[in-house]
Design a protein around this motif. Structure first.
Motif, PDB file in Angstrom:
ATOM      1  N   THR A 144       6.603 -15.875  -2.847  1.00 21.12           N
ATOM      2  CA  THR A 144       7.350 -16.523  -3.941  1.00 21.12           C
ATOM      3  C   THR A 144       6.578 -17.709  -4.501  1.00 21.12           C
ATOM      4  N   LYS A 145       5.466 -18.054  -3.863  1.00 21.01           N
ATOM      5  CA  LYS A 145       4.658 -19.200  -4.299  1.00 21.01           C
ATOM      6  C   LYS A 145       3.399 -18.714  -5.008  1.00 21.01           C
ATOM      7  N   SER A 146       3.537 -17.709  -5.839  1.00 16.95           N
ATOM      8  CA  SER A 146       2.447 -17.155  -6.659  1.00 16.95           C
ATOM      9  C   SER A 146       1.285 -16.624  -5.821  1.00 16.95           C
ATOM     10  N   VAL A 147       1.533 -16.300  -4.546  1.00 17.09           N
ATOM     11  CA  VAL A 147       0.524 -15.644  -3.707  1.00 17.09           C
ATOM     12  C   VAL A 147       1.048 -14.252  -3.389  1.00 17.09           C
ATOM     13  N   THR A 148       0.289 -13.258  -3.725  1.00 15.12           N
ATOM     14  CA  THR A 148       0.745 -11.887  -3.482  1.00 15.12           C
ATOM     15  C   THR A 148       0.181 -11.353  -2.176  1.00 15.12           C
ATOM     16  N   LYS A 149       0.783 -10.282  -1.696  1.00  8.90           N
ATOM     17  CA  LYS A 149       0.271  -9.624  -0.489  1.00  8.90           C
ATOM     18  C   LYS A 149      -1.143  -9.118  -0.721  1.00  8.90           C
ATOM     19  N   ALA A 150      -1.398  -8.663  -1.927  1.00  7.94           N
ATOM     20  CA  ALA A 150      -2.734  -8.166  -2.250  1.00  7.94           C
ATOM     21  C   ALA A 150      -3.761  -9.286  -2.164  1.00  7.94           C
ATOM     22  N   GLU A 151      -3.407 -10.475  -2.632  1.00  2.00           N
ATOM     23  CA  GLU A 151      -4.344 -11.604  -2.593  1.00  2.00           C
ATOM     24  C   GLU A 151      -4.641 -12.011  -1.149  1.00  2.00           C
ATOM     25  N   ILE A 152      -3.605 -12.044  -0.331  1.00  4.06           N
ATOM     26  CA  ILE A 152      -3.825 -12.403   1.083  1.00  4.06           C
ATOM     27  C   ILE A 152      -4.675 -11.331   1.761  1.00  4.06           C
ATOM     28  N   MET A 212      -3.524  -2.116  10.227  1.00  2.00           N
ATOM     29  CA  MET A 212      -2.664  -2.556   9.135  1.00  2.00           C
ATOM     30  C   MET A 212      -2.910  -1.734   7.871  1.00  2.00           C
ATOM     31  N   LEU A 213      -4.143  -1.322   7.661  1.00  5.96           N
ATOM     32  CA  LEU A 213      -4.489  -0.562   6.464  1.00  5.96           C
ATOM     33  C   LEU A 213      -4.183   0.925   6.609  1.00  5.96           C
ATOM     34  N   VAL A 214      -4.316   1.445   7.817  1.00  3.30           N
ATOM     35  CA  VAL A 214      -4.342   2.891   8.018  1.00  3.30           C
ATOM     36  C   VAL A 214      -3.052   3.462   8.591  1.00  3.30           C
ATOM     37  N   LYS A 215      -2.454   2.772   9.560  1.00  2.00           N
ATOM     38  CA  LYS A 215      -1.366   3.382  10.318  1.00  2.00           C
ATOM     39  C   LYS A 215      -0.127   3.605   9.461  1.00  2.00           C
ATOM     40  N   ARG A 216       0.303   4.857   9.437  1.00  2.00           N
ATOM     41  CA  ARG A 216       1.489   5.225   8.663  1.00  2.00           C
ATOM     42  C   ARG A 216       2.691   5.329   9.587  1.00  2.00           C
ATOM     43  N   HIS A 217       3.869   5.218   8.997  1.00  2.00           N
ATOM     44  CA  HIS A 217       5.116   5.421   9.730  1.00  2.00           C
ATOM     45  C   HIS A 217       5.606   6.824   9.422  1.00  2.00           C
ATOM     46  N   HIS A 218       5.459   7.702  10.388  1.00  2.00           N
ATOM     47  CA  HIS A 218       5.855   9.089  10.175  1.00  2.00           C
ATOM     48  C   HIS A 218       7.352   9.256  10.421  1.00  2.00           C
ATOM     49  N   SER A 219       7.942  10.099   9.657  1.00  2.00           N
ATOM     50  CA  SER A 219       9.328  10.478   9.898  1.00  2.00           C
ATOM     51  C   SER A 219       9.439  11.978   9.702  1.00  2.00           C
ATOM     52  N   VAL A 220      10.491  12.561  10.251  1.00  2.00           N
ATOM     53  CA  VAL A 220      10.675  14.008  10.156  1.00  2.00           C
ATOM     54  C   VAL A 220      10.766  14.440   8.704  1.00  2.00           C
ATOM     55  N   LYS A 221      11.417  13.629   7.885  1.00  2.00           N
ATOM     56  CA  LYS A 221      11.588  13.984   6.485  1.00  2.00           C
ATOM     57  C   LYS A 221      10.319  13.766   5.676  1.00  2.00           C
ATOM     58  N   GLU A 268      -3.480  -2.110  -5.327  1.00  2.00           N
ATOM     59  CA  GLU A 268      -3.802  -1.565  -4.006  1.00  2.00           C
ATOM     60  C   GLU A 268      -5.145  -0.836  -3.996  1.00  2.00           C
ATOM     61  N   GLU A 269      -5.550  -0.314  -5.144  1.00  2.00           N
ATOM     62  CA  GLU A 269      -6.845   0.390  -5.201  1.00  2.00           C
ATOM     63  C   GLU A 269      -7.984  -0.575  -4.932  1.00  2.00           C
ATOM     64  N   GLN A 299       1.722   0.451   0.774  1.00  2.00           N
ATOM     65  CA  GLN A 299       2.894   0.804  -0.030  1.00  2.00           C
ATOM     66  C   GLN A 299       3.581  -0.434  -0.586  1.00  2.00           C
ATOM     67  N   ASP A 300       3.657  -1.496   0.220  1.00  2.00           N
ATOM     68  CA  ASP A 300       4.289  -2.730  -0.254  1.00  2.00           C
ATOM     69  C   ASP A 300       3.459  -3.387  -1.354  1.00  2.00           C
ATOM     70  N   ILE A 301       2.123  -3.345  -1.206  1.00  2.00           N
ATOM     71  CA  ILE A 301       1.262  -3.898  -2.253  1.00  2.00           C
ATOM     72  C   ILE A 301       1.444  -3.105  -3.543  1.00  2.00           C
ATOM     73  N   ALA A 302       1.545  -1.779  -3.416  1.00  2.00           N
ATOM     74  CA  ALA A 302       1.731  -0.926  -4.592  1.00  2.00           C
ATOM     75  C   ALA A 302       3.052  -1.226  -5.297  1.00  2.00           C
ATOM     76  N   LYS A 303       4.074  -1.556  -4.523  1.00  2.00           N
ATOM     77  CA  LYS A 303       5.367  -1.894  -5.120  1.00  2.00           C
ATOM     78  C   LYS A 303       5.330  -3.268  -5.764  1.00  2.00           C
ATOM     79  N   GLU A 304       4.691  -4.226  -5.093  1.00  2.00           N
ATOM     80  CA  GLU A 304       4.684  -5.608  -5.571  1.00  2.00           C
ATOM     81  C   GLU A 304       3.751  -5.773  -6.766  1.00  2.00           C
TER      82      GLU A 304
END
Length: 1517
Positions: free
Chosen positions: A935-943, A970-979, A1000-1001, A990-995
């Motif tokens: 919220t202080k103008s620092v994004t996850k991508a910047e960090i 942190m970069l690679v591990k995915r959270h798998h689900s049955v669906k 993210e590229e 995914q969070d960087i892509a949303k924010e």
């Protein structure tokens, strides 16, 4: 040189030195040589003189010549032998280049000392000359080569020794001077003056005993006791070879100490002959008296005949002067005693070795390195402080250390790993080398001058060339910032032997450390005495211009050093530690044994007792977010302290879970403590261990990444330590903290079982209990199961009251309690408002341009997206520019975080290397801090970009590899689900892509630059490009890069295939033309062919991986089926593609024409020939013919993969859990693909078979088979799967009906269809036993036996023998089938062979599924499917935990269902008892530990489960 005269009466008077060559001797020289060296009597020597035998004639003498002149036989042989020996020695001198090669100067052995650690080196030169009296106290010296006596008669050799000592001793006593006579030290002309030669000593005691006897014989009776007091026993100083190994030679030294109180003003005459030996002779033959004094470098007899007119004048003058000499001696002694030195080096040692803390428990140095050289036996008992320092490494320059040096002495006291310097050469990742060497876990003992593995020691002059480089590599490795903590380790040089040569290896080692550490602040030198220190200091000063006096201890003996260092430990550290044993007894845990358990943190029954830890400091750290320690529990039990907060689940675990586990019959059992991060799960687990430390042998696994085989070995070692009988053995309670995968815990459990089997440890009750403390980010269940206890982030009312009381106690003790955020978060019941408020207030001054702000941002991001992430203290100090000074200890790294310091805490990171690290105080705090930062103008991508692009974070410091791994995770591990939802990329991406969509590229590109050689990161870029960007060209480049980096990885290979498959799907989806154009069709089929080939490559690599894993036996990764599934998916795309082409569109050709082509039954040419629009479609047919091989085999390949995957999933289950949720997605996709397959190849309405009576029988059979294939009932695995996949009962009934029809109408019935019919009936009996279609059980048995009697195709043996063993298992079966029943042993053997051949390539990480259990009833009811057992348990979700821990066998309803079978133990198997006396069936125990402790032939009872790998025995007792 000392005078060579003898004590006999000599006519020639004073003796002279012998010329070097015999040819230069005169007759007097010959006589002198005969008396002194040949040791013959004076009568024979006089004969030689009378016969004018000189040197040249001596060379020509024969023994017969001597006998002719009346020399008796004995002396004659001695003369000839000694002459020849002398000539031989001279010849060897000339031929050996090293004989006369003198060494470097060395100090003589300390005077009047017998137990100093002093040795001589061969050919070194004693730096004192032969001399007379000086100041009476400084000893004079005399050298005797004594080497010509090596082969002399024992008596002659001893006479020579005693005569020389008596003469020298009398001279010193009369001259009132101290003195030392050295035997085995050469002189001119043969050697350099003072050259150490050494002599062989076979019997030291003979020399010790001979000297008192000689004193009795040569001294006047009244002075015998005085002489014995002045003449000290002989000392044997070992002589070392130039390479510091033992030469097995000695210099024999005798000290003379004529103290005033002993000698007074007496004078001492000696007899020329031993008076005891002359008692039988006439008195006239008694030896004359001699009076020796020290005259410069020789001992002179003042009573010898001279040419002076007054022969006794000098003697009388000396006797008159004795009174004055005695007073001078007395005065010298008094002056020596008045010198008293005062020293403060004890306190200096305490200061320097602890970095100023004065306590080793709180030392500012985290690590110690020891450098030492050759030790002496007398020193070893005073070096006990070395193992107590637990040095990280010892650089030992003693080549004989393993035989009788430091290693030999300490190997029984501590755990050491002996290494050679070459092992420290950097050939792979630094942390991997450190891990293999166990560098930070056990002491690494590095032999720097050979001594093991055929490593030949080097001389001082050669060491630098031969071994210097490798030892420099060792030092450079140890001084790396990513190996040992920068400026937090101390290098201690312990000089056990004097360093006196400028080429000594220790000097070179000092120089290298000095350069690597850039100074001497981290170096401490300990010398045993001032003389050794002076040599060391002078050499360093002359070579490097350094004054090391301020960094040296030299006024303390090693005994004093030892006592001083050991006194710096607390009583807790010095006291013995104890483990519990049976009956309430205890056994001492030896430090070496505890050191060998380096992966375990062992909790002893007297843990913390006697400690002097700072209670306030430890508790404050805990309340602020630090990990709980044993000290916290210990302090809470002390008088006046409030008890440790007991969570609600504590009593449940203690009173319910653990007693239930103790009743099981497995060697190793486990239960899970699932907890939301930060809610106190780890603390609760450790609290349980603390409470049970008297009843269990408790331990915590330090490193969760450690090799599980090694962990299992150490756990069983702890279990068996000092216990020989089962009755005295108590279980191990092992806590596992933060295992990422549940399978890791199961893998360890299985390996502990195996280790128990290997050690033949019985399992009537659990021997090891695993308390698996795991994080659970979100957990929907609210109730605990049989093996799982849940700790959520919601305190009960009782728990809240305890926290409130604790807060009152804290506020009374601590003024800064408001900063105890970790405690307050729990006290506030995890209130989001509270956590958010703390985060907002603490970060309000956040500025990303400040170093400490950047570091907290990185740490927050890591802690949110990678659980357990840390930054090493060394890294933080480097990044923040904090200065660490060794003498003042570690800087407080938290201070460097400034206002954000309350958000972090320090911890110890256990991994490949052990190091101190920093982490966030609480996982929830990290989450809210990240929200606040964004919220202080620092994004996850910047960090993230800051983390990836800041080189300073990846410099050579401790924890670099851990950071790289955390960032990678942190970069690679995915959270798998049955669906399969939200699992394409890691949560961070995914969070960087949303924010910040699209950014993210750039993050991924930066990741690729940081992990340039990492195949998985390249794979991630490839996936991103084809899934998100749809840039398939870029995706192919990244996939190729990944494959180039890891060619033998099937998952990397699969990505290359997936890129082509997705490109094909995308192209087809974007093609809106209908019908599809020929050129497009060709391109699509070419892509499909490429994708198919790529997936087949993946399959081949997967098979190779499986083979390697099977050989490794430590990798439980399952077979990668992605290649098989991928090929099926491409086939489905081809089908859909062809359906869009005008050739196979429904308006032109019937739908089943495509089926026939893809089945290979008709050709493209046949289709074209019958196509009325052949001319119009000619280009299509031309293109299709290019891909004939792909198309004609498509159905066969799809069916082959479907059958394989069905068999794989049905017959093999997870090795550790009952069901593997990760395979559900694969099975769902397989189901989708099979639907497309069946729609094309198996299109039939089953009711048509009944209604249409006019269809021919063969067509009806064909349609029936299509129906079975469509329902996957054409294979035994598909039929068995009906019991697990929820297939409707009506469909199973129809399946039986179709098989009944096929078998009744088809005269050429296949074995497969008969076997499948049997399976279908068995399955139907499980779901609808009342069905009219169900064949009577006896009838089915007859069908089965008939099949068994016929020819059996190889592919059907596994299915047939499995169902035969299950149905024919001897119970109470029909008499007519006894013959087949008796063959069951053979069927079991054949079944196991077939199973191995079919499944061995895919078996890794899997276990055969048990399809049925043997029940108590008869007929079909004898087979109990696993589903029936599941229905016995309520609620159903408890079944998995009951199954995994073996509690299911105690369930009453299960016991009512299952039949217990008896048998006899035979080796590692059980021979099952059957109703047929001639039939013996081998059954494999599911848990072999249940057979441990049982005797061969002992009867056991068990439950039988039927798997494709044969019958298995469960619940053995």
């Amino acid at each position: 040189m000392a005078e060579q005269g003898q004590m006999e009466n000599e006519e020639e008077g004073k003796q002279t030195d012998l010329p070097d060559e015999i040819k230069d001797w005169n007759k007097h020289h010959v006589k002198q040589w005969a008396l002194n060296e040949a040791c013959i009597d004076s009568e024979s020597a006089n004969i030689l003189l009378q016969q004018n035998i000189n040197g040249p004639s001596l060379l020509l003498l024969e023994k017969s010549d001597l006998l002719e002149v009346d020399v008796t036989l004995g002396p004659a042989k001695l003369i000839i032998h000694k002459r020849d020996e002398h000539l031989k020695f001279k010849k060897e001198q000339l031929s050996s280049p090293t004989t006369n090669q003198s060494g470097r100067p060395c100090k003589p052995y300390p005077f009047h000392r017998h137990h100093d650690a002093c040795r001589y080196k061969a050919n070194s030169i004693l730096d004192v000359t032969e001399s007379g009296a000086s100041d009476y106290i400084e000893p004079c010296h005399e050298y005797k080569g004594y080497i010509h006596m090596s082969e002399a008669a024992v008596e002659s050799k001893m006479n020579k020794f005693t005569d020389e000592v008596i003469r020298f001793a009398a001279a010193c006593m009369n001259s009132r001077t101290n003195g030392t006579i050295h035997f085995g030290v050469g002189d001119k002309p043969d050697f350099v003056h003072g050259q150490v030669l050494g002599v062989s000593v076979l019997d030291k005691e003979a020399y010790v005993n001979a000297l008192p006897h000689a004193i009795d014989g040569h001294f006047e009776y009244r002075h015998i006791q005085t002489a014995k007091m002045c003449i000290k026993p002989p000392r044997f100083v070992e002589v070392l070879n130039p390479d510091m190994t033992s030469s097995e030679k000695y210099v024999i030294e005798v000290d003379i100490v004529p103290d005033f109180v002993i000698c007074q003003e007496n004078i001492y005459h000696v007899f020329s002959l031993d008076t005891r030996k002359s008692k039988r002779k006439a008195k006239s033959n008694e030896g004359k008296k001699l009076f020796f004094i020290r005259d410069h470098s020789s001992s002179r007899d003042l009573l010898a005949l001279t040419t002076f007119a007054k022969p006794k004048e000098e003697y009388n003058r000396f006797v008159d002067n004795v009174s004055q000499l005695s007073q001078l001696r007395k005065q010298a002694e008094e002056n020596r005693l008045s010198v008293v030195k005062s020293s403060v080096q004890g306190s200096r040692l305490s200061e320097m070795i602890t970095g100023g803390s004065q306590s080793l428990d709180k030392s500012h140095f985290e690590r110690y390195l020891i450098v030492t050289n050759k030790s002496h036996l007398v020193q070893l008992e005073s070096l006990g402080f070395i193992p107590e320092l637990n040095p990280t490494a010892v650089l030992d320059f003693d080549p004989e250390s393993t035989r009788h040096g430091l290693i030999k002495h300490f190997e029984d006291q501590s755990t050491i790993n002996v290494h050679l310097p070459v092992q420290y050469k950097i050939t792979e990742a630094v942390e991997d080398i450190a891990s293999k060497l166990k560098l930070t876990r056990n002491t690494s003992w590095i032999l720097c001058n050979g001594g093991i593995e055929r490593e030949i020691p080097s001389d001082v002059d050669d060491w630098l060339i031969e071994k210097g480089a490798s030892v420099r590599n060792v030092i450079s490795f140890l001084c790396r910032k990513d190996v040992l903590p920068h400026k937090r380790f101390l290098v201690i040089f312990i000089l056990l032997s004097t360093v006196s040569e400028k080429m000594d290896p220790l000097l070179e080692t000092f120089s290298t450390f000095w350069q690597e550490l850039r100074g001497t602040e981290q170096i401490l030198c300990i010398c045993e005495n001032e003389e050794a220190f002076t040599c060391w200091r002078d050499l360093i000063e002359s070579r490097y211009g350094l004054d090391i006096k301020a960094r040296s201890i030299y006024e303390l003996s090693f005994a004093e050093v030892n006592g001083t260092v050991l006194s710096l430990w607390s009583d807790n550290r010095k006291s013995s530690r104890f483990l519990p044993c049976g009956g309430g007894s205890k056994v001492m845990l030896k430090k070496k044994e505890e050191g060998s358990l380096d992966i375990l943190n062992v909790l002893c029954v007297n843990q913390c007792e006697g400690g002097n830890e700072d209670k306030a400091l430890i508790e404050e750290k805990f309340y602020k977010g630090g990990k709980v320690s044993w000290w916290n529990f210990y302090f809470s039990e002390q008088p006046g302290s409030m008890p440790f907060i007991k969570r609600d689940k504590f009593d449940f675990i203690m009173n319910t879970v653990l007693p239930a586990l103790n009743s099981l019959r497995k060697a190793c059992v486990s239960f899970r403590l699932l907890h939301v991060p930060g809610c106190g799960g780890t603390t609760l687990a450790m609290h349980i261990l603390w409470a049970l430390k008297d009843k269990f042998r408790c331990a915590v696994l330090k490193d969760r990444t450690a090799d599980h085989v090694v962990v299992a070995e150490q756990v069983v070692k702890l279990l068996m330590y000092e216990t020989t009988e089962q009755s005295s053995r108590i279980p191990v309670l092992l806590m596992l903290d933060d295992f990422e995968e549940i399978d890791d815990a199961y893998d360890l459990q299985q390996l502990i079982e195996k280790e128990c089997v290997k050690k033949d440890i019985g399992s009537r009750s659990p021997q090891v209990i695993l308390l698996n403390c795991m994080r659970a980010e979100s957990w929907e269940k609210t109730e605990s199961t049989e093996d799982t206890v849940l700790i959520g982030n919601n305190l009960s009312e009782m728990e809240q009251k305890q926290f409130e009381k604790k807060l009152e106690e804290i506020e009374k003790t601590y003024k800064n309690a408001d900063t105890f955020y970790a405690f307050m978060i729990m006290k506030k019941n995890f209130s989001p408002e509270y956590i958010q408020g703390v985060a907002r207030n603490t970060l309000k001054s956040f500025n990303i341009n400040h170093k400490h702000a950047q570091l907290i941002a990185v740490l927050v991001l890591l802690n949110v997206y990678c659980k357990g992430a840390t930054l090493s203290v060394s890294l933080c100090e480097e990044f923040l520019g904090l200065q660490t000074k060794p003498h003042s200890g570690s800087s407080d790294v938290k201070v460097g975080f400034e206002k954000f310091s309350t958000l972090v805490t320090c911890c110890t990171e256990e991994g490949k290397v052990v190091f101190e690290a920093v982490r966030m105080i609480h996982s929830s705090m990290a989450v809210y801090c990240l929200k606040e930062l964004t919220t202080k103008s620092v994004t996850k991508a910047e960090i993230t970009d800051l983390l990836l692009t800041t080189d300073k974070l990846y410099e050579c410091v401790q924890g670099k590899d851990k950071l790289m791994k955390d960032v990678h995770t942190m970069l690679v591990k995915r959270h798998h689900s049955v669906k399969g939802e939200d699992s394409q990329f890691s949560p961070l991406i995914q969070d960087i892509a949303k924010e910040t969509p699209g950014v993210e590229e750039n993050v991924l590109f930066n990741a690729a630059k940081r992990f340039e050689k990492d195949a998985v990161i390249s794979q991630l870029l490839a996936r991103y490009q084809y899934l998100k960007k749809r840039d398939f060209r870029e995706a192919k480049d990244w996939a190729k890069n990944a494959k180039d980096l890891s060619r033998d990885n099937s998952y990397i290979s699969d990505t290359s295939a997936q890129v082509i498959k997705h490109e094909l799907k995308s192209a087809i989806q974007s093609d809106k033309e209908d019908p599809i154009k020929p050129e497009k069709l060709k391109g699509y089929l070419r892509m499909a062919q490429s994708a198919t080939e790529a997936f087949r490559d993946t399959q081949e690599i997967a098979k190779k991986e499986a083979t390697l894993r099977g050989q490794n036996k430590r990798d439980n990764s399952p077979f990668n089926t992605a290649g098989c599934l991928g090929e099926i998916q491409v086939a489905v795309i081809i089908i859909e593609l062809l359906e869009k082409s005008p050739v196979f569109s429904s308006v032109n050709v019937r739908h089943d024409i495509l089926s026939e082509v893809l089945s290979g039954r008709i050709t493209i040419q046949d289709v074209a020939r019958n196509d009325s629009k052949n001319h119009k479609h000619a280009l299509y047919y031309c293109i299709l013919r290019e891909f004939e091989d792909l198309l004609y085999n498509l159905r066969y390949n799809m069916k082959r993969h479907f059958d394989f995957l069905d068999s794989y999933h049905v017959n093999l289950g997870s090795k550790f859990t009952l069901k593997d949720s990760r395979e559900e997605r694969t099975r769902q996709e397989l189901f989708r693909c099979f639907q497309r397959y069946s729609d094309l190849f198996c299109m039939i309405d089953s009711t048509e078979l009944i209604k249409n009576k006019n269809l021919s029988i063969m067509l009806q059979i064909h349609k029936a088979r299509q129906f079975l294939e469509r329902r996957k009932a054409d294979t035994y695995s598909g039929i068995l799967n009906c019991l697990s996949n929820g297939t409707q009962t009506d469909m199973i009934v129809k399946t039986v009906r179709q098989y009944d029809f096929i078998l009744s109408k088809n005269p050429e019935r296949s074995v497969r269809e008969i076997v499948n019919f049997i399976y279908a009936n068995v399955v139907l009996s499980c779901v609808k036993p009342e069905s009219q279609l169900l064949r009577p059980y006896p009838t089915l048995i007859v069908i089965l036996c008939n099949v068994l009697k016929g020819q059996i195709p190889y592919g059907e043996t596994l299915a047939l023998h499995f169902i035969a063993v299950a149905l024919l298992w001897p119970q109470q079966i029909f008499v007519s089938q006894i013959v087949e029943s008796q063959k069951l042993g053979s069927y079991v053997s054949q079944m196991r062979t077939s199973f191995w051949h079919e499944m061995k390539s895919v078996l890794n990480g899997k276990l055969p599924v048990v399809h049925f259990f043997l029940g108590k009833k008869q007929g079909y009811d004898r087979l109990i499917h696993l589903g029936e057992l599941e229905r016995c348990v309520s609620p159903p979700e408890n079944f998995a935990s009951l199954w995994e821990n073996g509690k299911i066998w105690k369930h009453e309803r299960v016991k009512e269902l299952l039949c217990r079978v008896t048998g006899w133990v035979q080796r590692k198997f059980i021979l099952a008892d059957t109703w047929n006396t001639g039939s013996k069936i081998e059954v494999i125990p599911m848990f072999k530990s249940q057979l441990c402790g049982k005797l061969e032939g002992e009867k056991v009872s068990f439950v039988i489960g039927f798997s494709m790998n044969g019958p298995l025995a469960y619940d053995i007792y």
